[in-house]
Design a protein around this motif. Structure first.
Motif, PDB file in Angstrom:
ATOM      1  N   LEU A 110       0.815  -1.216   0.000  1.00  0.00           N
ATOM      2  CA  LEU A 110       0.000   0.000   0.000  1.00  0.00           C
ATOM      3  C   LEU A 110       0.851   1.269   0.000  1.00  0.00           C
ATOM      4  N   ALA A 111       1.988   1.258   0.683  1.00  0.00           N
ATOM      5  CA  ALA A 111       2.829   2.448   0.692  1.00  0.00           C
ATOM      6  C   ALA A 111       3.277   2.795  -0.721  1.00  0.00           C
ATOM      7  N   ASP A 112       3.679   1.784  -1.483  1.00  0.00           N
ATOM      8  CA  ASP A 112       4.097   1.998  -2.867  1.00  0.00           C
ATOM      9  C   ASP A 112       2.928   2.480  -3.713  1.00  0.00           C
ATOM     10  N   ILE A 120      -5.804   8.386  -5.836  1.00  0.00           N
ATOM     11  CA  ILE A 120      -6.745   7.277  -5.700  1.00  0.00           C
ATOM     12  C   ILE A 120      -6.935   6.977  -4.217  1.00  0.00           C
ATOM     13  N   SER A 121      -8.172   6.881  -3.802  1.00  0.00           N
ATOM     14  CA  SER A 121      -8.506   6.496  -2.427  1.00  0.00           C
ATOM     15  C   SER A 121      -8.865   5.013  -2.438  1.00  0.00           C
ATOM     16  N   LEU A 122      -7.928   4.175  -1.962  1.00  0.00           N
ATOM     17  CA  LEU A 122      -8.105   2.718  -2.023  1.00  0.00           C
ATOM     18  C   LEU A 122      -8.669   2.212  -0.707  1.00  0.00           C
TER      19      LEU A 122
END
Length: 300
Positions: A110-112, A120-122
């Motif tokens: 997720l950091a990458d 983008i809001s994942l």
């Protein structure tokens, strides 16, 4: 006419009731009912037939919705194409997968992902139940299975391989475990799925598979917990390679049958990305799929 009101109308048709649509939107059902009534008043048509127990689409509603849904998708397409000019995909993406796969294969990247796609809001929805994508407004699901069936679009994310693993301490202090048939004399750690509870399957290249009955007094419904039980030396377990490859490399778990293919279902299994069947895939969703395909190892 308000575009968001039209989206609510299509959501009500998909969900089959005002209450179900309201749960997706986290609003009061009366608000959804008023919105639909206002659209019907503007159109001069009744889109839904109501009763105290059910709601159904009228004939006029079916004709209207058949033309409306593609138009709304085309609006989304136009918006996404406009955003693509700046080369910055943006907006919310909702992704669901199993708890273990989320923990092991999604969250570590997720950091990458957020660094690369800051607009983008994942939203990650870990669940060991197969959530309904349309009912829960989910853009993507990652499912672990043989080739998936149904009306969802699917693409292979990575091939998976299962392994029988046990801790070094367990192997040093237990009965002989050199061939699959020896498992019948061991207290196996079993996953709480029908195919995994009673027998495991093995094969070597070019030979017919064999089935070995397994038993044990520990059955666990979560793969992460099953891995911990194996690490604690409670017995051999059948687990996906993507979950235990690092443990095997570190020596905390041993691949008991490294030269054999192992499974409880089909030998050719994979992690699949699924998304709702539609004519258009938003760029924000497409780059999310491409990202995880690139970062995950090909031989899970």
């Amino acid at each position: 006419m308000d575009i968001e009101a039209l989206r609510i109308v299509t959501l009500v048709a998909q969900q089959g009731s005002f209450a179900a649509a309201a749960r997706v939107l986290t609003v009061d059902p009366s608000s959804v009912s008023r919105t639909v009534a206002a659209v019907e008043a503007d159109l001069g048509l009744r889109l839904f037939q109501r009763s105290t127990r059910s709601l159904s689409v009228t004939e006029e509603g079916e004709v209207y919705l058949a033309r409306l849904v593609p138009l709304l998708e085309e609006l989304d397409h136009a918006q996404d194409d406009a955003r693509a000019v700046s080369r910055h995909p943006a907006g919310p993406v909702r992704l669901t997968t199993s708890v273990a796969f989320a923990h092991t294969c999604v969250v570590p990247h997720l950091a990458d992902f957020t660094s690369r796609y800051s607009n983008i809001s994942l939203e990650i929805l870990p669940s060991d139940a197969n959530l309904d994508l349309l009912a829960n407004s989910i853009d993507l699901a990652i499912r672990l299975a043989p080739a998936p069936a149904g009306d969802l679009i699917s693409t292979k994310l990575l091939d998976t391989r299962y392994r029988v693993v046990a801790s070094p301490d367990y192997l040093a202090n237990s009965d002989l475990l050199s061939v699959p048939a020896d498992l019948q004399h061991h207290n196996c750690l079993r996953f709480a799925l029908p195919d995994f509870r009673t027998r495991w399957r093995f094969r070597t290249a070019g030979e017919a598979p064999i089935e070995v009955p397994v038993s044990g007094n520990v059955i666990i419904a979560n793969a992460l917990s099953l891995r911990l039980a194996a690490l604690d030396g409670l017995g051999p377990a059948l687990l996906a390679g993507w979950l235990v490859n690092d443990d095997i490399a570190a020596g905390t778990l041993v691949d008991v049958f490294p030269d054999l293919e192992c499974t409880a279902t089909e030998f050719n299994t994979a992690a699949w990305v699924l998304y709702p069947s539609r004519s258009y895939l938003p760029r924000k969703v497409r780059v999310t799929i491409d990202f995880f395909r690139a970062v995950l190892k090909p031989n899970g």
